[in-house]
Design a protein around this motif. Sequence first.
Motif, PDB file in Angstrom:
ATOM      1  N   LEU A  51       8.562   9.936  -9.314  1.00 41.30           N
ATOM      2  CA  LEU A  51       7.328   9.162  -9.311  1.00 41.30           C
ATOM      3  C   LEU A  51       7.153   8.406  -7.992  1.00 41.30           C
ATOM      4  N   SER A  52       8.248   7.790  -7.565  1.00 38.73           N
ATOM      5  CA  SER A  52       8.198   7.012  -6.336  1.00 38.73           C
ATOM      6  C   SER A  52       7.862   7.894  -5.126  1.00 38.73           C
ATOM      7  N   ASP A  53       8.539   9.040  -5.061  1.00 48.72           N
ATOM      8  CA  ASP A  53       8.273   9.965  -3.955  1.00 48.72           C
ATOM      9  C   ASP A  53       6.845  10.482  -4.009  1.00 48.72           C
ATOM     10  N   TRP A  54       6.411  10.718  -5.219  1.00 43.42           N
ATOM     11  CA  TRP A  54       5.057  11.247  -5.397  1.00 43.42           C
ATOM     12  C   TRP A  54       4.009  10.244  -4.884  1.00 43.42           C
ATOM     13  N   LEU A  55       4.208   8.946  -5.201  1.00 47.32           N
ATOM     14  CA  LEU A  55       3.281   7.919  -4.725  1.00 47.32           C
ATOM     15  C   LEU A  55       3.204   7.914  -3.207  1.00 47.32           C
ATOM     16  N   VAL A  56       4.384   7.979  -2.581  1.00 50.09           N
ATOM     17  CA  VAL A  56       4.421   7.948  -1.126  1.00 50.09           C
ATOM     18  C   VAL A  56       3.735   9.180  -0.544  1.00 50.09           C
ATOM     19  N   ARG A  93       0.835  -1.207   0.000  1.00 49.82           N
ATOM     20  CA  ARG A  93       0.000   0.000   0.000  1.00 49.82           C
ATOM     21  C   ARG A  93       0.870   1.256   0.000  1.00 49.82           C
ATOM     22  N   GLY A  94       0.491   2.200  -0.838  1.00 51.74           N
ATOM     23  CA  GLY A  94       1.213   3.474  -0.882  1.00 51.74           C
ATOM     24  C   GLY A  94       2.598   3.355  -1.479  1.00 51.74           C
ATOM     25  N   ARG A  95       2.874   2.209  -2.123  1.00 54.02           N
ATOM     26  CA  ARG A  95       4.190   2.010  -2.730  1.00 54.02           C
ATOM     27  C   ARG A  95       4.002   1.595  -4.179  1.00 54.02           C
ATOM     28  N   ALA A  96       5.126   1.402  -4.847  1.00 54.98           N
ATOM     29  CA  ALA A  96       5.074   1.029  -6.255  1.00 54.98           C
ATOM     30  C   ALA A  96       5.300  -0.472  -6.431  1.00 54.98           C
ATOM     31  N   THR A  97       4.504  -1.044  -7.290  1.00 50.28           N
ATOM     32  CA  THR A  97       4.689  -2.438  -7.699  1.00 50.28           C
ATOM     33  C   THR A  97       4.990  -2.439  -9.191  1.00 50.28           C
ATOM     34  N   LEU A  98       6.004  -3.192  -9.559  1.00 46.09           N
ATOM     35  CA  LEU A  98       6.384  -3.262 -10.969  1.00 46.09           C
ATOM     36  C   LEU A  98       5.880  -4.552 -11.593  1.00 46.09           C
ATOM     37  N   LEU A  99       5.210  -4.428 -12.709  1.00 43.83           N
ATOM     38  CA  LEU A  99       4.831  -5.598 -13.493  1.00 43.83           C
ATOM     39  C   LEU A  99       5.631  -5.545 -14.783  1.00 43.83           C
ATOM     40  N   ALA A 100       6.602  -6.421 -14.915  1.00 47.40           N
ATOM     41  CA  ALA A 100       7.445  -6.388 -16.110  1.00 47.40           C
ATOM     42  C   ALA A 100       7.199  -7.648 -16.928  1.00 47.40           C
ATOM     43  N   GLY A 101       7.068  -7.465 -18.220  1.00 48.21           N
ATOM     44  CA  GLY A 101       6.829  -8.634 -19.067  1.00 48.21           C
ATOM     45  C   GLY A 101       6.866  -8.265 -20.533  1.00 48.21           C
ATOM     46  N   GLY A 102       6.985  -9.279 -21.343  1.00 46.60           N
ATOM     47  CA  GLY A 102       7.027  -9.075 -22.786  1.00 46.60           C
ATOM     48  C   GLY A 102       5.637  -8.819 -23.332  1.00 46.60           C
ATOM     49  N   PRO A 103       5.549  -8.651 -24.651  1.00 47.31           N
ATOM     50  CA  PRO A 103       4.236  -8.404 -25.257  1.00 47.31           C
ATOM     51  C   PRO A 103       3.301  -9.584 -25.020  1.00 47.31           C
ATOM     52  N   GLY A 104       2.053  -9.285 -24.682  1.00 50.87           N
ATOM     53  CA  GLY A 104       1.060 -10.336 -24.511  1.00 50.87           C
ATOM     54  C   GLY A 104       1.198 -11.122 -23.235  1.00 50.87           C
ATOM     55  N   SER A 105       2.029 -10.657 -22.316  1.00 47.46           N
ATOM     56  CA  SER A 105       2.202 -11.419 -21.087  1.00 47.46           C
ATOM     57  C   SER A 105       1.099 -11.124 -20.080  1.00 47.46           C
ATOM     58  N   GLY A 106       0.252 -10.147 -20.380  1.00 49.56           N
ATOM     59  CA  GLY A 106      -0.909  -9.887 -19.527  1.00 49.56           C
ATOM     60  C   GLY A 106      -0.702  -8.805 -18.492  1.00 49.56           C
ATOM     61  N   LYS A 107       0.370  -8.017 -18.635  1.00 40.70           N
ATOM     62  CA  LYS A 107       0.628  -7.019 -17.596  1.00 40.70           C
ATOM     63  C   LYS A 107      -0.420  -5.912 -17.570  1.00 40.70           C
ATOM     64  N   THR A 108      -0.883  -5.494 -18.745  1.00 38.86           N
ATOM     65  CA  THR A 108      -1.901  -4.444 -18.777  1.00 38.86           C
ATOM     66  C   THR A 108      -3.212  -4.930 -18.159  1.00 38.86           C
ATOM     67  N   VAL A 109      -3.592  -6.169 -18.513  1.00 38.30           N
ATOM     68  CA  VAL A 109      -4.834  -6.722 -17.967  1.00 38.30           C
ATOM     69  C   VAL A 109      -4.728  -6.877 -16.454  1.00 38.30           C
ATOM     70  N   LEU A 110      -3.576  -7.374 -16.016  1.00 31.49           N
ATOM     71  CA  LEU A 110      -3.372  -7.581 -14.588  1.00 31.49           C
ATOM     72  C   LEU A 110      -3.467  -6.255 -13.830  1.00 31.49           C
ATOM     73  N   ALA A 111      -2.804  -5.231 -14.373  1.00 32.08           N
ATOM     74  CA  ALA A 111      -2.810  -3.932 -13.723  1.00 32.08           C
ATOM     75  C   ALA A 111      -4.230  -3.358 -13.682  1.00 32.08           C
ATOM     76  N   LEU A 112      -4.907  -3.443 -14.826  1.00 34.25           N
ATOM     77  CA  LEU A 112      -6.257  -2.888 -14.903  1.00 34.25           C
ATOM     78  C   LEU A 112      -7.205  -3.635 -13.970  1.00 34.25           C
ATOM     79  N   GLN A 113      -7.018  -4.959 -13.914  1.00 35.05           N
ATOM     80  CA  GLN A 113      -7.900  -5.763 -13.071  1.00 35.05           C
ATOM     81  C   GLN A 113      -7.742  -5.390 -11.586  1.00 35.05           C
TER      82      GLN A 113
END
Lengths: 109, 572
Positions: free
Chosen positions: B157-162, B31-51
């Motif tokens: 960005l990180s500071d801004w999130l916090v 909470r209040g921090r950054a999580t990185l979702l890294a992956g190649g094309p079609g790996s589902g990162k956009t769907v995961l983030a949106l979900q």
Amino acid sequence: MPAISPVPDSNQEARAAGFVFRLYVAGEAPNSQLALRNLKVLCNDHYRDDYHIDVVDVLLSPERAWTEGVIVTPTVVRLNPEPGIRIIGNLSNTDQVLSVLGFAIQAND
Amino acid sequence: MPNARMQHNKLNKVLTGIRGLDDITNGGFPRGRATLLAGGPGSGKTVLALQALVNGAKNGEPGIFVAFEEDSARIVANAATFGWNLPELEKQSLFFLDAKPRPDVVCAGQFDLAGLLASLKAKADQMGAKRIVFDSIDVLLSLLNDSLAERRELYRLSDWLVSCGLTGIITCKNNDSGQTNLDYQDFLQYMVDCAIFLRHDLENRVARRTLRIVKYRGSGFYAGEVALSLGDHGIEVVSFPLMPAYDRDITERVSSGVERLDSMLGGGYYRGAAVLLSGAPGTAKTTLCGSFVLAACARGERALFVGFDEPAHEIVRNLRSVGIDLGPHVASGLLHIQSIRSSLTGAEEHIGTLRNLLETHQPRCFVIDPLSAIINSDANASRRRMPEQLLAMTKATGVTLVCSSLLNGNDALDESTDIQVSTVADTWIHLSYDVLAGERNRALTIIKSRGTEHSNQVRELILSGSGITLTDVYQADGEVLMGTARWQKEISEKDAEEHLLAGVEHKRKELELAQAEVNARIEVLQRGMAVKRAELEMLLAAEVSRLKKTSRTHQALWGKRSGDSQKPASDC
């Protein structure tokens, strides 16, 4: 002196000038202020009195910047003449800016 | 925020609402921090983030989606298939910002995110946003093209999130090997509190999505690679360490749909059991599955029949030909038949599909025909865990599962062990055929049935227009006979028996005759005896009367002599 309007949408003056720019800044942020200075110098050098700079502070009207497709600051958009040109950054790379605006670079040699 | 570390871990997390992901992260993203979702094309990162964003928006945590890569209209359209109802959420708790750089934009000097972040802060405050997605950040950073500037903006960005108290989800491309190939990506991993890698591979021509948590500051997590399923309702993590199985003592029995099989099993399958039907093609596995489903529907229980590569109406038609009419139950909604294409996705993705089917239809009886279609679709070693996951799923809900397994050969032990279902299944019934005297006859054997007294004998399985019947075991000379061989043997044995019976009758008559003879002799002797007895009596009577007569003569003689007072001696 050319007109530099801190207030958005000074359409009358914009139409009057041959070269119209809109600069999106983030308040007093260093890059934004540098971009404004660089743009003014450039316009004075190349357009003399025939230009207008419209400054939009995205901190004051964020939604407007978004609807106009401005994400990063500073961003400068040439509204006139067509076609519109969009440049991001503090405009320190003068060669790049001049090239985009259609000036021959050899002037610098 | 120095106090953040003092707080309990659980307080510092936000649930993603994505099934499985909250399990392997021990409670969601920081909470209040950054999580990185890294992956190649079609790996589902956009769907995961949106979900994760949508799930938050639905549960009192409004969210902002900053779309650097795709038009938001397109994202919304793509997500429409998941049924998340984005247009409704957009009215209040979800905001999309189109931040895709224009293709004609030229970069001339440094720029920063100060303006963007400041205006996002204003928007977040206005709508009470708690979560924000940046998808994908590399589009933005590639414009900077300066590693120092990249780091500076990521820090910003990180500071801004916090400072805003926003939970950030940042997506980023990486190459197929999962290794980042640009400077800022390494830095991103370092900067964020939680880093997750997603992959999309082809293994044996089967698409396979996986996810791995690379780091999670201050939290435990499951570090292994887990499979992702992109299903009807979005993405989910489908293979993760098993939850404790449903533990309840079940003694209730469920009919197999075949009376004789029920009695062989001591009353049927156990409720909630997993039953494996193994066998070569054409050994009536599907029919046995159909019988089970029909029996369930006849009891009024909801049932689910999952077939592969065969349309539902064909399954119904084929079963009708052996007297199993599922049509009315499909029409009434009691039974749902789902046909799935086996070859397109990996085993885990199938598991996700099955789980969703189980949840939407809520059956009590569940058939997968054949389960081997799923397992064979995925040659990876992870498929070995698949049956366990499936069973954990059905056991947790008390669903009785009957699944068939197609074997290439006739020998159960050779092949079925390979797929491990046999070890996990509670009951394992093997169907085979015997070729004898130009005939192929089906046979059924119960190989194992946990917690049940079961017949160890092979039965002949007869398929007819009225379904399945199991016939008596016919044993002769240590062999089980089936088909016409059984019929012939039955006839010959009947003849032999008749012959034997005739012999017995003959002997009986002989004995009766002998008995009669003896009886007759006894009669003769008895009569002879009577004659002798009468003779003897006559003899005795004559003697007595002779003695009496002699005595009287003596007395009369003595009386006539009179001179002698002495009594005459009786010794005369």
